[in-house]
Design a protein around this motif. Structure first.
Motif, PDB file in Angstrom:
ATOM      1  N   GLN A  43       0.949  -1.273   0.367  1.00  0.00           N
ATOM      2  CA  GLN A  43      -0.420   0.254   0.083  1.00  0.00           C
ATOM      3  C   GLN A  43       0.931   1.414   0.074  1.00  0.00           C
ATOM      4  N   ALA A  44       1.999   0.720   1.067  1.00  0.00           N
ATOM      5  CA  ALA A  44       3.074   2.629   1.209  1.00  0.00           C
ATOM      6  C   ALA A  44       3.338   2.651  -0.576  1.00  0.00           C
ATOM      7  N   GLU A  45       4.376   1.575  -1.042  1.00  0.00           N
ATOM      8  CA  GLU A  45       4.150   1.417  -2.022  1.00  0.00           C
ATOM      9  C   GLU A  45       3.102   2.602  -3.505  1.00  0.00           C
ATOM     10  N   ILE A  46       2.409   2.140  -3.393  1.00  0.00           N
ATOM     11  CA  ILE A  46       1.623   2.554  -4.616  1.00  0.00           C
ATOM     12  C   ILE A  46       1.071   3.549  -3.788  1.00  0.00           C
ATOM     13  N   ALA A  47       1.567   4.258  -2.735  1.00  0.00           N
ATOM     14  CA  ALA A  47       0.759   6.016  -2.426  1.00  0.00           C
ATOM     15  C   ALA A  47       1.868   6.513  -2.820  1.00  0.00           C
ATOM     16  N   THR A  48       3.049   5.929  -2.784  1.00  0.00           N
ATOM     17  CA  THR A  48       4.646   6.984  -3.480  1.00  0.00           C
ATOM     18  C   THR A  48       3.991   6.727  -5.015  1.00  0.00           C
ATOM     19  N   ASP A  49       4.237   5.603  -5.372  1.00  0.00           N
ATOM     20  CA  ASP A  49       3.825   6.096  -7.032  1.00  0.00           C
ATOM     21  C   ASP A  49       2.300   6.590  -7.648  1.00  0.00           C
ATOM     22  N   THR A  50       1.641   6.647  -6.275  1.00  0.00           N
ATOM     23  CA  THR A  50       0.480   7.714  -7.102  1.00  0.00           C
ATOM     24  C   THR A  50       0.080   9.316  -7.338  1.00  0.00           C
ATOM     25  N   VAL A  51       1.393   9.247  -6.643  1.00  0.00           N
ATOM     26  CA  VAL A  51       2.120  11.265  -7.383  1.00  0.00           C
ATOM     27  C   VAL A  51       2.685  11.144  -8.867  1.00  0.00           C
ATOM     28  N   PRO A  52       3.891  10.690  -8.988  1.00  0.00           N
ATOM     29  CA  PRO A  52       3.996  11.208  -9.899  1.00  0.00           C
ATOM     30  C   PRO A  52       3.237  10.416 -11.141  1.00  0.00           C
ATOM     31  N   ALA A  53       2.641   9.310 -10.686  1.00  0.00           N
ATOM     32  CA  ALA A  53       2.258   8.675 -11.738  1.00  0.00           C
ATOM     33  C   ALA A  53       0.554   9.628 -12.497  1.00  0.00           C
ATOM     34  N   ALA A  54       0.646  10.155 -11.563  1.00  0.00           N
ATOM     35  CA  ALA A  54      -0.504  11.259 -12.210  1.00  0.00           C
ATOM     36  C   ALA A  54       0.269  12.599 -11.992  1.00  0.00           C
ATOM     37  N   ALA A  55       0.773  13.057 -12.320  1.00  0.00           N
ATOM     38  CA  ALA A  55       1.800  14.004 -12.397  1.00  0.00           C
ATOM     39  C   ALA A  55       1.951  14.203 -14.185  1.00  0.00           C
ATOM     40  N   ALA A  56       2.605  12.035 -14.066  1.00  0.00           N
ATOM     41  CA  ALA A  56       2.731  12.318 -15.857  1.00  0.00           C
ATOM     42  C   ALA A  56       1.211  12.550 -16.479  1.00  0.00           C
ATOM     43  N   LYS A  57       0.619  12.857 -15.825  1.00  0.00           N
ATOM     44  CA  LYS A  57      -0.345  12.800 -17.201  1.00  0.00           C
ATOM     45  C   LYS A  57      -1.153  14.547 -17.232  1.00  0.00           C
ATOM     46  N   PRO A  58      -0.928  14.878 -17.966  1.00  0.00           N
ATOM     47  CA  PRO A  58      -0.943  16.757 -17.731  1.00  0.00           C
ATOM     48  C   PRO A  58      -2.556  16.898 -17.881  1.00  0.00           C
ATOM     49  N   SER A  59      -3.546  15.995 -18.456  1.00  0.00           N
ATOM     50  CA  SER A  59      -4.957  16.308 -17.733  1.00  0.00           C
ATOM     51  C   SER A  59      -5.986  16.292 -17.044  1.00  0.00           C
ATOM     52  N   VAL A  60      -4.693  15.442 -15.434  1.00  0.00           N
ATOM     53  CA  VAL A  60      -4.980  15.290 -14.912  1.00  0.00           C
ATOM     54  C   VAL A  60      -5.112  16.222 -13.266  1.00  0.00           C
ATOM     55  N   GLY A  61      -6.049  16.879 -13.486  1.00  0.00           N
ATOM     56  CA  GLY A  61      -5.910  18.290 -12.075  1.00  0.00           C
ATOM     57  C   GLY A  61      -6.143  17.807 -10.685  1.00  0.00           C
ATOM     58  N   ALA A  62      -6.316  16.621 -10.577  1.00  0.00           N
ATOM     59  CA  ALA A  62      -6.336  16.871  -9.136  1.00  0.00           C
ATOM     60  C   ALA A  62      -6.220  15.244  -8.455  1.00  0.00           C
TER      61      ALA A  62
ATOM     62  N   PRO B 193       2.100   2.821   7.405  1.00  0.00           N
ATOM     63  CA  PRO B 193       3.613   3.238   6.560  1.00  0.00           C
ATOM     64  C   PRO B 193       2.870   4.414   4.842  1.00  0.00           C
ATOM     65  N   ALA B 194       2.256   3.897   4.799  1.00  0.00           N
ATOM     66  CA  ALA B 194       1.218   5.153   3.428  1.00  0.00           C
ATOM     67  C   ALA B 194       1.374   6.195   3.201  1.00  0.00           C
ATOM     68  N   PHE B 195       1.031   6.410   5.031  1.00  0.00           N
ATOM     69  CA  PHE B 195       0.538   7.909   6.023  1.00  0.00           C
ATOM     70  C   PHE B 195       1.737   8.362   5.536  1.00  0.00           C
ATOM     71  N   GLU B 196       3.122   7.801   5.999  1.00  0.00           N
ATOM     72  CA  GLU B 196       4.498   9.006   5.633  1.00  0.00           C
ATOM     73  C   GLU B 196       5.024   8.776   3.913  1.00  0.00           C
ATOM     74  N   ALA B 197       4.850   7.876   3.702  1.00  0.00           N
ATOM     75  CA  ALA B 197       4.998   7.787   1.796  1.00  0.00           C
ATOM     76  C   ALA B 197       3.484   8.803   1.535  1.00  0.00           C
ATOM     77  N   PHE B 198       2.967   8.927   1.044  1.00  0.00           N
ATOM     78  CA  PHE B 198       2.487   9.754   0.531  1.00  0.00           C
ATOM     79  C   PHE B 198       2.235  10.926   0.923  1.00  0.00           C
ATOM     80  N   GLY B 199       2.904  11.418   1.984  1.00  0.00           N
ATOM     81  CA  GLY B 199       3.192  12.566   1.987  1.00  0.00           C
ATOM     82  C   GLY B 199       4.343  13.173   1.754  1.00  0.00           C
ATOM     83  N   LYS B 200       6.101  12.134   1.900  1.00  0.00           N
ATOM     84  CA  LYS B 200       6.995  12.438   0.844  1.00  0.00           C
ATOM     85  C   LYS B 200       6.942  12.981  -0.073  1.00  0.00           C
ATOM     86  N   ALA B 201       5.756  11.622  -0.815  1.00  0.00           N
ATOM     87  CA  ALA B 201       5.604  11.463  -2.545  1.00  0.00           C
ATOM     88  C   ALA B 201       4.813  13.556  -3.215  1.00  0.00           C
TER      89      ALA B 201
END
Length: 397
Positions: free
Chosen positions: A328-347, A380-388
């Motif tokens: 879950q923490a790994e997914i939380a970390t990856d969610t941010v750059p994955a969303a940021a890589a898509k210009p259409s995603v606003g939030a 662990p996902a709390f800290e992971a998402f916040g760091k991302a």
């Protein structure tokens, strides 16, 4: 009803374009930009800026309204610590007018709005869920039953917008996952949801012309008639043909990918790839219907943990409905750059904040998406998402 929706699926491939779509002006919520304190959430009448200014949020469902003052304040502090700026909160019609059309119980939601304002956080209010007295006669006992009368729901929405605009709430999501029977109990209907959306959009904008409106978050599913599921792609195509895009400023989508990471790409496409990388992606539909700049808000994504049974601990795990806290923490970390890589995603909003009570769980999986356990202990996902989020903000400035 479902039959008419499936007809759309058969016809969708032959549709090339349809003039129209989008509200009269494309608005952008004024949330102060990355790392800034917000002004009011008043939306500005301007074209969507495709330069990425990704917004981050937590999706709470109908939980904040039932917290004690101490719990609510803790939730706000945790949101600030994570670095999220938006709170997606159910504004349930069933909670506000539980017994009659003349009754209004705003107090619990007032508390949430006041707590968010005190911490300079923005509210995305999800208008949904029908009181028994207002539901379709075939299913009125359930809150996910659609209203029998769209005008009554729209009137509730008008009162909500009128009350909360002066308190800084201008961003609204109209219903939740209308493309699956679980949240539209009579069975998904493109025509019926478009009617609700149109009436509600007009009602909100009659009292807050600059309101920023989102399509009800689409569940990422395949079309399965036996379950009364209509795929997110088919449902959006049908809504676009009905002119529903004219009523909103952004679409909303729930691309859960677990146990895969959001950035994973496969030959057949993942829920995240369906945003803009598959031939019939959501963005390609927006482009065909004249809305290439309409943002996609990911108002739910995440992964559930659970101590029972076998939990996936790797992205190639099969046959599991939940993941380990590590994954879950790994997914939380990856969610941010994955969303940021898509210009259409606003939030992008993580669902959810804290696990539900194991003793009261009616749907076990839905209770365990939190960044914290039920007792408040952080996963662990709390800290992971916040760091991302922090890393994204550092590079985006």
């Amino acid at each position: 009803m479902l039959v008419s929706v499936l007809v759309v699926a058969a016809c969708a491939a032959g549709v090339v374009a349809l003039t129209g779509g989008g509200s009269a002006t494309s608005r952008t919520p004024d949330d102060g930009g990355i790392g800034a304190s917000p002004s009011s959430a008043t939306a500005q009448s301007e074209k969507h800026d495709r330069t990425h200014n990704l917004r981050f949020g937590l999706s709470y469902g109908d939980t904040l309204t039932w917290m004690t003052d101490a719990q609510l304040n803790k939730a706000m502090q945790d949101a600030k610590e994570l670095g999220v700026h938006w709170l997606r909160v159910d504004l349930s019609w069933r909670n506000i007018q539980p017994d009659s059309p003349t009754q209004y119980l705003w107090d619990r939601f007032d508390r949430v709005v006041a707590a968010a304002r005190a911490q300079h956080l923005e509210i995305l209010a999800t208008l949904s869920y029908t009181p028994r007295w207002a539901g379709d006669p075939s299913c009125a006992r359930s809150q996910t039953c659609p209203p029998a009368n769209n005008a009554r729901f729209a009137e509730f929405a008008r009162h909500a917008a009128e009350r909360y605009a002066s308190q800084g709430v201008h961003t609204w999501e109209i219903w939740n996952e209308p493309n699956i029977q679980k949240f539209w109990l009579t069975g998904p209907s493109i025509e019926r949801y478009t009617g609700l959306l149109t009436a509600t959009s007009k009602a909100i904008r009659s009292v807050d012309p600059d309101a920023y409106l989102l399509l009800g978050g689409l569940a990422a599913v395949e079309t399965i008639p036996s379950k009364q599921y209509v795929s997110h792609k088919t449902f959006l195509e049908g809504l676009a043909r009905e002119g529903a895009l004219k009523q909103v400023d952004a679409i909303s989508y729930h691309p859960y990918t677990y146990p895969l990471l959001p950035s994973t790409e496969t030959a057949t496409g993942t829920r995240f790839q369906d945003i803009d990388r598959t031939p019939d992606s959501l963005v390609s539909t927006l482009e065909r219907y004249g809305e290439p700049d309409m943002p996609v808000w990911l108002t739910e994504t995440g992964a559930p943990t659970w101590s029972g049974g076998r939990a996936a601990d790797s992205t190639d795990a099969q046959g599991t409905s939940h993941v380990t806290p590590r994954l879950q923490a790994e997914i939380a970390t990856d969610t941010v750059p994955a969303a940021a890589a898509k210009p259409s995603v606003g939030a992008v909003f993580w669902f959810g904040y804290r696990d539900g009570s194991p003793q009261s769980a009616s749907d076990r999986k839905s209770q365990f998406y939190g960044l914290a356990y039920y007792d408040g202990t952080r996963k662990p996902a709390f800290e992971a998402f916040g760091k991302a989020i922090s890393a994204y903000k550092a590079t985006a400035k």
